[in-house]
Design a protein around this motif. Structure first.
Motif, PDB file in Angstrom:
ATOM      1  N   ILE A 527       7.688  -4.806  -6.477  1.00  0.00           N
ATOM      2  CA  ILE A 527       7.663  -6.158  -5.909  1.00  0.00           C
ATOM      3  C   ILE A 527       6.488  -6.307  -4.938  1.00  0.00           C
ATOM      4  CG2 ILE A 527       8.916  -7.777  -4.430  1.00  0.00           C
ATOM      5  CD1 ILE A 527      11.516  -6.598  -5.583  1.00  0.00           C
ATOM      6  N   GLY A 528       6.328  -5.307  -4.055  1.00  0.00           N
ATOM      7  CA  GLY A 528       5.258  -5.382  -3.059  1.00  0.00           C
ATOM      8  C   GLY A 528       3.881  -5.341  -3.685  1.00  0.00           C
ATOM      9  N   ALA A 529       3.674  -4.453  -4.657  1.00  0.00           N
ATOM     10  CA  ALA A 529       2.371  -4.334  -5.299  1.00  0.00           C
ATOM     11  C   ALA A 529       2.009  -5.616  -6.042  1.00  0.00           C
ATOM     12  CB  ALA A 529       2.362  -3.148  -6.251  1.00  0.00           C
ATOM     13  N   ALA A 530       2.972  -6.193  -6.732  1.00  0.00           N
ATOM     14  CA  ALA A 530       2.720  -7.438  -7.459  1.00  0.00           C
ATOM     15  C   ALA A 530       2.339  -8.552  -6.494  1.00  0.00           C
ATOM     16  CB  ALA A 530       3.950  -7.828  -8.266  1.00  0.00           C
ATOM     17  N   ALA A 531       3.028  -8.591  -5.342  1.00  0.00           N
ATOM     18  CA  ALA A 531       2.733  -9.631  -4.349  1.00  0.00           C
ATOM     19  C   ALA A 531       1.316  -9.473  -3.793  1.00  0.00           C
ATOM     20  CB  ALA A 531       3.762  -9.570  -3.226  1.00  0.00           C
ATOM     21  N   VAL A 532       0.920  -8.245  -3.519  1.00  0.00           N
ATOM     22  CA  VAL A 532      -0.414  -7.996  -2.980  1.00  0.00           C
ATOM     23  C   VAL A 532      -1.488  -8.379  -3.989  1.00  0.00           C
ATOM     24  CG1 VAL A 532      -2.029  -6.192  -2.270  1.00  0.00           C
ATOM     25  CG2 VAL A 532       0.287  -6.206  -1.360  1.00  0.00           C
TER      26      VAL A 532
END
Length: 605
Positions: A527-532
């Motif tokens: 989730i975090g990587a996709a958001a970044v």
């Protein structure tokens, strides 16, 4: 066109030639040493003849032996200098051969003092430290040269015209191998050459008004003249003249003691840089006597001539002569006599202040020029040793990078695998997937290092390379900080926040994110990587993101962002993993973590 093997061959020829010259000069040096002893014994023998009443023959023999002795001393010093020059040139070429053969990792100066954890990319890209870019290219021999090289690698030039001028300068100096090597030898003769010259600059730029006062200069000169005249008067047997001489000598002794503090303060600074001043004079002479066609180098050279047409080498040579005079301080008896009779310290200080008034403020400029030549000469090594590398093209378009056959510049040529890469413009993010050890991190560093080299004006490890000017940001080696109670995951968040903040100010940014959010669980990581990635792409920055999270490959179908999937792959041969380190389109279809665990003995899977 040269190739790398021709460069190595040239170094080998030069190393052999200078080694042979060193051996030849060493033999002559030893012969002259013995002849000096023989000539000295001849002087003694002539004195013995004279003592035993052979006045004429003894005198002639001693005079001839003395003249011969002086000749041998002069020749001995010349041979000594030639021997040292040959030794230094042989050493430089031997080091150049070691650099080509991959032994540069053994070089002692790796720039570790410039290691900065807070820098936006230098730690992640191995700019400094063991096996670093700095260790590979550094040939600098002066403090400022080393400083300018460090700045070129960490504070890249953003003006395309200035980068092109540096490219032309590097290309020109590549054809002046002999000039560069003699420049390094003369600079390398400076003891403690890496010492900061700031104290010398401050000394040269600060005035001592006392020794510039016209009346004081006249008083010092008159007292000195009066003392000398009183000593030379033929009728000093008159007691009154003896009193006058005694008073004058006592006056000078008192003045000597009063002024000693001022003298020692100045002498301490220039004595510490005495050998450096002599070397600077040689380096400036070498620059002034060479013809340069490139704008960058010719402008540097032109700044060595003042408005009156005086060359820097001549002016600094005047300082060197004054410093040599002041060296009488190391001979206490002579030093004391000179001061009591001639007020030697005062006269030296007057000459120093006269020099500082005329040339002192130019010293910083002169040494800056030397440092700039030192830095460019170091970068020129890349051009000379790797003539098949390309000169990068610099474009005014935004956030573009095109590379053909691009390789990691620090890898030995036999181990280097090259790839093509194309970042097409603002918002373009390349997502790199692949197994462990397949080459993802190396690719990111390959991109970053070649960009750094491109902005210094140096060649890059590629057959074709075009890029726009971009600020480089990385998040690759992020560690925890127990002292500040920061976990590795939070440290990575802080690094990515820095990138986002920079992008909000200027989106001409290329980012390199390696194994993004590896410090947390798989769900949050995804989730975090996709958001970044979405955030950075929408901010119109560009970059590469490596990951084991294959599901992130689905971002390629998101029409709101520009993500492209690439991967590295591997094959299995005779129960061994074989990597080709080639970059392919699409998401990786293989993993090797379980296989690697079994290889190290973890087979309960």
């Amino acid at each position: 066109m040269l190739n790398i093997f021709n460069a190595e061959h040239e170094y080998q020829i030069r190393e052999k030639r200078y080694s042979e010259q060193f051996n030849k000069e060493s033999r002559q040096y030893n012969i002259l040493s013995n002849l000096r002893v023989v000539a000295f014994l001849g002087i003694i023998f002539g004195a013995i003849l004279f003592y035993y009443e052979y006045r004429i023959s003894g005198s002639l023999f001693s005079i001839c032996a003395l003249v011969t002795f002086v000749i041998f001393i002069v020749q001995h010093e010349k041979v000594k200098n030639r021997k040292e020059l040959a030794f230094s040139l042989a050493r430089i070429n031997r080091q150049a051969i070691d650099r080509i053969n991959g032994k540069w990792v053994e070089f002692t100066d790796n720039g570790e003092e410039f290691f900065d954890q807070k820098h936006q990319y230098s730690v992640d890209l191995d700019i400094f430290g063991q096996a670093s870019l700095f260790q590979w290219i550094n040939n600098t021999v002066t403090f400022l040269g080393k400083k300018f090289l460090k700045n070129a690698l960490t504070e890249p030039e953003t003006d395309i015209l200035k980068i092109k001028e540096r490219q032309a300068a590097i290309n020109e100096l590549a054809g002046k191998l002999d000039w560069r090597q003699h420049f390094w030898v003369e600079g390398g003769s400076i003891k403690n050459g890496t010492n900061n010259p700031e104290a010398l600059f401050e000394w040269a730029e600060n005035e001592n008004h006392i020794f510039r006062l016209p009346w004081l200069i006249w008083v010092i000169r008159l007292i000195s003249l009066a003392t000398v005249v009183s000593l030379l008067l033929p009728f000093l047997k008159d007691i009154s003249f003896l009193y006058i001489t005694a008073i004058l000598l006592l006056t000078q002794l008192i003045l000597f003691i009063i002024g000693l503090r001022f003298y020692l303060n100045s002498y301490e600074v220039i004595d510490r840089h005495k050998d450096a001043i002599l070397a600077f004079q040689k380096l400036l002479t070498r620059i002034e006597r060479e013809n340069f066609e490139s704008k960058y180098l010719s402008e540097l050279k032109s700044s060595l001539i003042d408005s009156s047409g005086n060359y820097a080498s001549k002016q600094i040579n005047e300082l060197s002569l004054i410093v040599d005079m002041m060296s009488f301080k190391h001979s206490p008896l002579i030093y004391f006599i000179l001061n009591v009779i001639f007020l030697f310290d005062y006269n030296c200080m007057i000459e120093l202040e006269r020099w500082k008034k005329k040339s002192g403020c130019s010293l910083r400029t002169w040494l800056t020029v030397i440092g700039k030549f030192d830095e460019i000469s170091s970068l020129t090594t890349i051009r000379y040793d790797n003539p098949n590398w390309c000169i990068p093209g610099l474009t005014n378009s935004k956030n573009n990078l095109y590379a053909k056959n691009m390789g990691h510049p620090l890898l030995f040529s036999n181990a280097r695998v090259c790839n093509d890469l194309n970042i097409k413009g603002s918002g373009n993010v390349l997502l790199i997937t692949g197994s462990n050890m397949s080459g993802k991190s190396t690719l990111l560093r390959t991109v970053g290092l070649n960009l750094v080299l491109a902005y210094t004006g140096a060649p890059v490890c590629a057959s074709d390379f075009k890029c726009s000017i971009m600020d480089i940001y990385t998040s690759m080696r992020v560690n925890d900080n127990l002292e500040k109670k920061i976990s590795s995951f939070y440290a990575e968040l802080l690094r990515i926040r820095t990138i986002i903040q920079a992008a909000s100010r200027n989106n001409s940014i290329l980012f390199l994110l390696d194994e993004i959010f590896k410090g947390t669980n798989s769900k949050d990581r995804h989730i975090g990587a996709a958001a970044v990635i979405r955030k950075l792409s929408k901010m119109k920055t560009v970059g590469l993101v490596s990951t084991h999270d294959l599901e992130l490959g689905e971002l390629e179908i998101d029409k709101d962002i520009d993500v492209e999937n690439y991967h590295f792959s591997e094959n299995y041969l005779n129960n061994q993993i074989v990597f080709d380190y080639k970059l392919y389109s699409g998401v990786s279809k293989t993993t090797n973590a379980i296989y690697l665990m079994k290889m190290v003995g973890i087979d309960e899977l």
